[in-house]
Design an enzyme around this catalytic site. Structure first.
Site, PDB file in Angstrom:
ATOM      1  N   GLN A  94       7.358  -0.352   1.442  1.00  0.00           N
ATOM      2  CA  GLN A  94       7.334   0.748   1.694  1.00  0.00           C
ATOM      3  C   GLN A  94       8.416   1.652   1.284  1.00  0.00           C
ATOM      4  O   GLN A  94       9.535   1.658   2.077  1.00  0.00           O
ATOM      5  CB  GLN A  94       6.929   1.086   3.239  1.00  0.00           C
ATOM      6  CG  GLN A  94       6.720   2.204   3.778  1.00  0.00           C
ATOM      7  CD  GLN A  94       6.219   2.570   5.122  1.00  0.00           C
ATOM      8  OE1 GLN A  94       5.705   1.478   5.750  1.00  0.00           O
ATOM      9  NE2 GLN A  94       6.106   3.583   5.532  1.00  0.00           N
ATOM     10  N   PHE A  95       8.334   2.070   0.279  1.00  0.00           N
ATOM     11  CA  PHE A  95       9.317   2.798  -0.301  1.00  0.00           C
ATOM     12  C   PHE A  95      10.129   3.856   0.539  1.00  0.00           C
ATOM     13  O   PHE A  95      11.156   4.431   0.508  1.00  0.00           O
ATOM     14  CB  PHE A  95       9.271   3.313  -1.996  1.00  0.00           C
ATOM     15  CG  PHE A  95       8.414   4.592  -1.973  1.00  0.00           C
ATOM     16  CD1 PHE A  95       9.019   5.817  -2.080  1.00  0.00           C
ATOM     17  CD2 PHE A  95       7.080   4.323  -2.046  1.00  0.00           C
ATOM     18  CE1 PHE A  95       8.359   6.969  -2.352  1.00  0.00           C
ATOM     19  CE2 PHE A  95       6.188   5.520  -2.139  1.00  0.00           C
ATOM     20  CZ  PHE A  95       6.974   6.724  -2.179  1.00  0.00           C
ATOM     21  N   THR A  96       8.991   4.641   1.331  1.00  0.00           N
ATOM     22  CA  THR A  96       9.477   5.609   2.052  1.00  0.00           C
ATOM     23  C   THR A  96      10.507   5.330   3.048  1.00  0.00           C
ATOM     24  O   THR A  96      11.051   6.458   3.747  1.00  0.00           O
ATOM     25  CB  THR A  96       7.943   6.502   2.656  1.00  0.00           C
ATOM     26  OG1 THR A  96       7.439   5.515   3.585  1.00  0.00           O
ATOM     27  CG2 THR A  96       7.378   7.064   1.676  1.00  0.00           C
TER      28      THR A  96
END
Length: 150
Positions: free
Chosen positions: A78-80
């Site tokens: 999850q790059f966010t």
């Protein structure tokens, strides 16, 4: 590396209508990787996750690790998690690692976590549009950041 760890009764990840991975009791681990992260960060997180004593013992006290509880782990990239909200209202993801860095480190993390757990961890698919379902148990949610080891 940043993780959000949720103790779950069950969790799954679905991609294009097909269930990629599903677990019963255990941890859903959301993993964010930044460009400066390396295998040492992954190793530290794996040991911390495996050692977390957040499962109930026979007295109802959070005193057991995932190994002692016999739980499973599902890891979703999850790059966010690397979002910066310092300026304005649109998050910046400039700290998130590029694919060349993030994919090998994600795979390393999942492999090392599987070794520590003694069984295969479930995964999502790096970069895919994933639908994650979970039932948070407790709720128990813990955040860790290898750049801020509290």
């Amino acid at each position: 590396m940043r993780v959000v760890i949720q103790r779950v009764s069950h969790a799954s990840v679905t991609i294009n209508g097909t269930c990629k991975s599903a677990i019963k009791k255990g941890f859903l681990v959301l993993l964010g990787i930044e460009e400066a992260d390396n295998q040492e960060d992954a190793d530290w997180l794996c040991k911390k996750i495996i050692g977390l004593r957040v499962f109930d013992d026979e007295n109802g006290v959070m005193n057991k690790s995932i190994l002692e509880a016999g739980g499973d782990i599902l890891v979703v990239s999850q790059f966010t998690l690397m979002a910066s909200t310092k300026k304005g209202n649109r998050p910046s993801y400039i700290r998130a690692a590029r694919h060349e860095t993030a994919i090998p480190l994600y795979e390393y993390f999942c492999n090392e976590l599987s070794i520590e757990l003694g069984k295969q961890v479930g995964t999502g698919e790096f970069g895919a549009d994933m639908k994650v379902e979970l039932l948070n148990d407790g709720p128990v949610t813990i955040c860790m950041d290898t750049k801020n080891k509290e």
